[in-house]
Design an enzyme around this catalytic site. Structure first.
Site, short mmCIF file in Angstrom:
data_model
loop_
_atom_site.label_atom_id
_atom_site.label_comp_id
_atom_site.label_asym_id
_atom_site.label_seq_id
_atom_site.Cartn_x
_atom_site.Cartn_y
_atom_site.Cartn_z
N CYS A 99 45.00 40.68 32.84
CA CYS A 99 45.31 42.07 33.13
C CYS A 99 46.75 42.39 32.73
O CYS A 99 47.04 42.50 31.55
CB CYS A 99 45.01 42.38 34.59
SG CYS A 99 44.64 44.12 34.85
N GLU A 158 38.85 35.41 37.01
CA GLU A 158 38.95 34.49 38.16
C GLU A 158 37.96 34.81 39.26
O GLU A 158 37.54 33.92 40.01
CB GLU A 158 40.37 34.47 38.73
CG GLU A 158 40.87 35.76 39.41
CD GLU A 158 41.54 36.74 38.46
OE1 GLU A 158 41.22 36.70 37.26
OE2 GLU A 158 42.36 37.55 38.92
N HIS A 196 39.53 40.47 35.11
CA HIS A 196 39.94 39.35 35.97
C HIS A 196 38.83 38.30 36.03
O HIS A 196 37.98 38.35 36.92
CB HIS A 196 40.22 39.85 37.39
CG HIS A 196 41.44 40.69 37.50
ND1 HIS A 196 42.67 40.18 37.83
CD2 HIS A 196 41.62 42.02 37.30
CE1 HIS A 196 43.56 41.16 37.85
NE2 HIS A 196 42.96 42.28 37.53
N1 GLN Z 1 49.61 47.27 36.46
C1 GLN Z 1 48.66 47.11 35.42
C2 GLN Z 1 47.63 48.24 35.39
O1 GLN Z 1 47.50 48.98 36.34
C3 GLN Z 1 47.94 45.78 35.52
C4 GLN Z 1 47.05 45.69 36.71
C5 GLN Z 1 46.61 44.28 36.99
O2 GLN Z 1 47.19 43.33 36.50
N2 GLN Z 1 45.61 44.13 37.83
O3 GLN Z 1 46.93 48.41 34.43
#
Ligand code: GLN
Length: 561
Positions: A398, A527, A525
Site C-alpha cells: 500500500c 497479509e 494488503h
Molecule cells: N496513506 C495511503 C493511502 O491512503 C496508504 C494507505 C495504506 O498504506 N493502507 O492511500
C-alpha cells in the site's frame, strides 16, 4: 447452535484472543464447524478510526469491515472469512438502537439499556452466529464469543448483562463460559497465587455469569494445590481447570489445550461429546515443531512508523512467519524506524541514524508496510531507493508501493519534487493522488475498502507466477490515494512495470522492477489472507528471494559497509 463465551479477568493482555482462537481450532479439529464473534465495548463504531499504536493493527475483512486485530487471529486459526458484523462494538449497538428509535420502532416506549440495548446485543449475536463463514451452507455448530476487556470494566456491563440473559435463554448444555485469568507466581516464595482469579470469578458471578472452565495463564503448570483451591472457591471441577503456561510459539496453544483435555471439558458442558471425534491436529503439531527447529535466519527489515509496537503490524508479521516457515527459515525481523533513516536524523541523533542504516544494510529483504501521514515517509523512500539500487528483495504494501513509485519518479525520471498529494498537496509532479470517490470530510469507513479484483497484465511477471498464473486475484484494500493514471505511461517507459491493474485498467495494483531479483509493490494488503500452511504468494516471493543463494551472514554484511 452452541455458544462458547470467553471472558478475561485480573489484567488485560493475557492472550485472550489467542486462547479463544485456539479453543475454536480444537473444536474444529474435533469435527465441528466454528464461527466467532469479538465484542469490543468501546464507543467507536469500528476500529477504522483508531490508532494502531494504541490498539494494534486495523484488520480489514473481505466486506470492507475495519475491525479489531483479534478477528485476524480467528481468520488465521480457523481459516474462515468473517464479516464486519462479527465485530460488535458499543458504537454499533447504540447506533442500531437509536436508528430504530428514530424510525419509530419503539413508539410510546422509554428506550433503555435494559431491555433495548441488551436485547439488541442478543439479537445481533444470534443473527451473526448463524451466518456461515467457512464457505459451506447453513450455520456453524459452535460460535466462540470473545468479550474484550477485563471483567469489572464499566463499559462492558451491558454486554455482560446481555450475555447473562442469553445464557439463561439458550439454556444449560448450549452455553459454556471459559474465564481466562492470571495466576501469578511470587518469586520470593515461588508460590502460585490463586486469589486474583478467585476474585475475578466472584465478580463474574455477582454480574450473573458462572464460569464453567478456567484457563489460567501462569509461567509454569498449576500444581495440585492451586487447582484444588481454585476448584473449591470458584465452583469449577478440577478437570475443567486448564493452565496456559508459557510456550515456545503460539501454534502450541491449541496443543496445550488438547493435552489438558480442554476439548473434552467444553464438549461435556455443551453436550456434544458423543457427536465428535478426537481432535486431529497433526498438521498443527508438525508446524509448531518445525517452527521451533528452524535456525537458519532470514533477516527482514521492517521500515515503519510504529516500530515499538509489534501489534501495529500483526498480520504483516504473521504473513512473514507463514512464508519463513514454508521456506524453512527462522524469521528475524529488524525494526527500522523510518524517520531514523532520514538526513535530518543524522544531525539530530547520529547514533539512531547509524543504527537504522546498519540494520537496513544487514537485511536480506526489506518490507515497507502500509501507513498514513507523513512521518517517516522520506525515510521509507530512502529504503526503497536502497533496495532498488542494491538489488535487495523488496516488498512494498500500500503506502510501501506508493513510496516506491515516488522514489522511481524522483530518481529515474528525474522529477525531484515527485510526491503523493497526501504529503505535498502542491507538488508539480503528483505521482500518487487522492482517489476521486474518497471523502475529505468524513474519515470513518470512506476509504476504498475490502476485497477488490486485480487483473494481471500478462503472465510473465513475478507476481503472476507467484499467484500460480491465475488471470486475476482478489485481495483486500484500505487506501485513499492511488498512482496517478496520467503518469503511468512515463513511468512505464522508464522501466517500471505495472503487472496488475483493476478491472478498468485505470487503477494500478501491482508494480514490479524487471531485472531486479524481487522488487514488488502492491496497492492491496496481501497479509490479511495469509494463513499458517497457506502463506501469501507475495510474502513467499519476498522470503524466498531473501533466503536465496546470494544470502550473506549478518556479520559479513555489516563488515562490508
Ligand atoms: N496513506 C495511503 C493511502 O491512503 C496508504 C494507505 C495504506 O498504506 N493502507 O492511500
Amino acid at each position: 447452535m452452541k455458544y462458547v463465551l470467553v471472558t478475561g479477568g485480573v489484567v488485560s493482555g493475557l492472550g485472550k484472543g489467542i486462547t479463544a482462537s485456539s479453543i475454536g481450532l480444537i473444536l474444529k479439529a474435533c469435527g465441528l464447524r466454528v464461527t466467532s464473534i469479538k465484542i469490543d465495548p468501546y464507543l467507536n463504531t469500528d476500529a477504522g478510526t483508531m490508532s494502531p499504536f494504541e490498539h494494534g493493527e486495523v484488520h480489514v475483512l473481505d466486506d470492507g469491515g475495519e475491525v479489531d486485530l483479534d478477528l485476524g487471529n480467528y481468520e488465521r486459526f480457523l481459516d474462515i472469512k468473517l464479516t464486519r458484523d462479527n465485530n460488535i462494538t458499543t458504537g454499533k449497538i447504540y447506533q442500531s438502537v437509536i436508528d430504530k428509535e428514530r424510525k419509530g420502532d419503539y413508539l410510546g416506549q422509554t428506550v433503555q439499556v435494559v431491555p433495548h440495548i441488551t436485547d439488541a446485543i442478543q439479537e445481533w449475536i444470534e443473527r451473526v452466529a448463524s451466518t456461515p463463514v467457512d464457505g459451506k451452507e447453513g450455520p456453524a455448530d459452535v460460535c466462540v464469543i470473545e468479550l474484550g476487556g477485563t471483567i469489572g470494566d464499566i463499559e462492558s456491563i451491558p454486554f455482560i448483562e446481555a450475555l447473562g440473559q442469553f445464557s439463561y435463554r439458550v439454556g444449560a448444555g448450549n452455553f459454556c463460559l471459559i474465564h481466562v485469568s492470571l495466576v501469578p507466581v511470587l518469586t520470593v516464595v515461588g508460590e502460585q497465587k490463586t486469589k486474583p482469579t478467585q476474585h475475578s470469578v466472584k465478580e463474574l458471578r455477582s454480574l450473573g455469569l458462572a464460569a464453567n472452565i478456567l484457563a489460567c495463564r501462569s509461567t509454569t503448570e498449576l500444581d495440585g494445590n492451586a487447582k484444588k483451591k481454585l476448584s473449591r472457591f470458584c465452583h469449577v471441577p478440577i478437570e475443567n481447570i486448564i493452565t496456559l503456561y508459557d510456550v515456545s510459539n503460539i501454534w502450541r496453544v491449541p496443543l496445550l489445550l488438547r493435552d489438558q483435555k480442554a476439548h473434552e471439558a467444553i464438549l461435556k458442558v455443551l453436550n456434544l461429546i458423543c457427536d465428535t471425534k478426537e481432535p486431529a491436529l497433526e498438521e498443527w503439531t508438525s508446524r509448531a515443531d518445525l517452527c521451533d527447529l528452524l535456525h537458519e535466519p532470514v533477516r527482514i527489515a521492517m521500515v515503519g512508523k510504529y516500530t515499538g509496537v509489534a501489534d501495529s503490524y500483526l498480520s504483516v508479521l504473521k504473513a512473514l512467519l507463514h512464508a519463513s516457515v514454508a521456506c524453512h527459515r527462522k524469521l528475524c525481523v529488524d525494526w527500522v524506524p523510518a524517520s531514523d533513516l532520514e538526513d535530518a536524523t543524522r544531525e539530530e541523533n547520529p547514533n539512531a541514524y547509524k543504527s537504522a542504516w546498519k540494520l537496513l544494510k544487514a537485511a536480506d529483504g526489506i518490507l515497507v508496510p502500509g501507513g498514513f501521514g507523513d512521518r517517516g515517509v522520506e525515510g521509507k523512500i530512502l529504503s526503497a531507493k536502497y533496495a532498488r539500487e542494491k538489488k535487495i528483495p523488496y516488498l512494498g504494501i500500500c503506502l510501501g508501493m506508493q513510496i516506491a513509485v515516488i522514489e522511481f519518479a524522483r530518481s529515474v525520471l528525474g522529477l525531484h519534487d515527485a510526491n503523493s498529494t497526501e504529503f505535498d498537496p502542491n507538488t508539480q509532479n503528483p505521482c500518487v493522488i487522492f482517489m476521486p470517490e474518497g471523502s475529505k470530510t468524513h474519515m470513518g469507513g470512506t476509504m476504498r475498502l475490502g476485497s477488490r479484483r486485480t487483473y494481471f497484465q500478462g503472465a510473465s511477471s513475478k507476481s503472476a507466477k507467484l499467484y500460480g498464473n491465475q488471470s486475476y486475484i482478489d485481495e483486500r484494500h484500505r487506501h485513499r490515494y492511488e498512482v496517478n493514471p496520467d503518469m503511468v505511461l512515463r513511468l512505464e517507459e522508464a522501466g517500471l512495470a505495472f503487472a496488475g491493474k483493476d478491472e478498468n485498467g485505470n487503477r494500478m495494483e501491482i508494480i514490479e522492477l524487471p531485472g531486479h531479483p524481487y522488487f514488488v509493490g502492491v496497492q492491496f494488503h496481501p497479509e490479511f489472507k495469509s494463513r499458517p500452511g497457506k502463506p501469501s504468494a507475495l510474502f513467499l516471493g519476498l522470503v524466498a528471494a531473501a533466503s536465496g543463494p546470494g544470502g550473506r551472514s549478518f556479520e559479513e554484511k555489516y563488515q562490508k559497509e
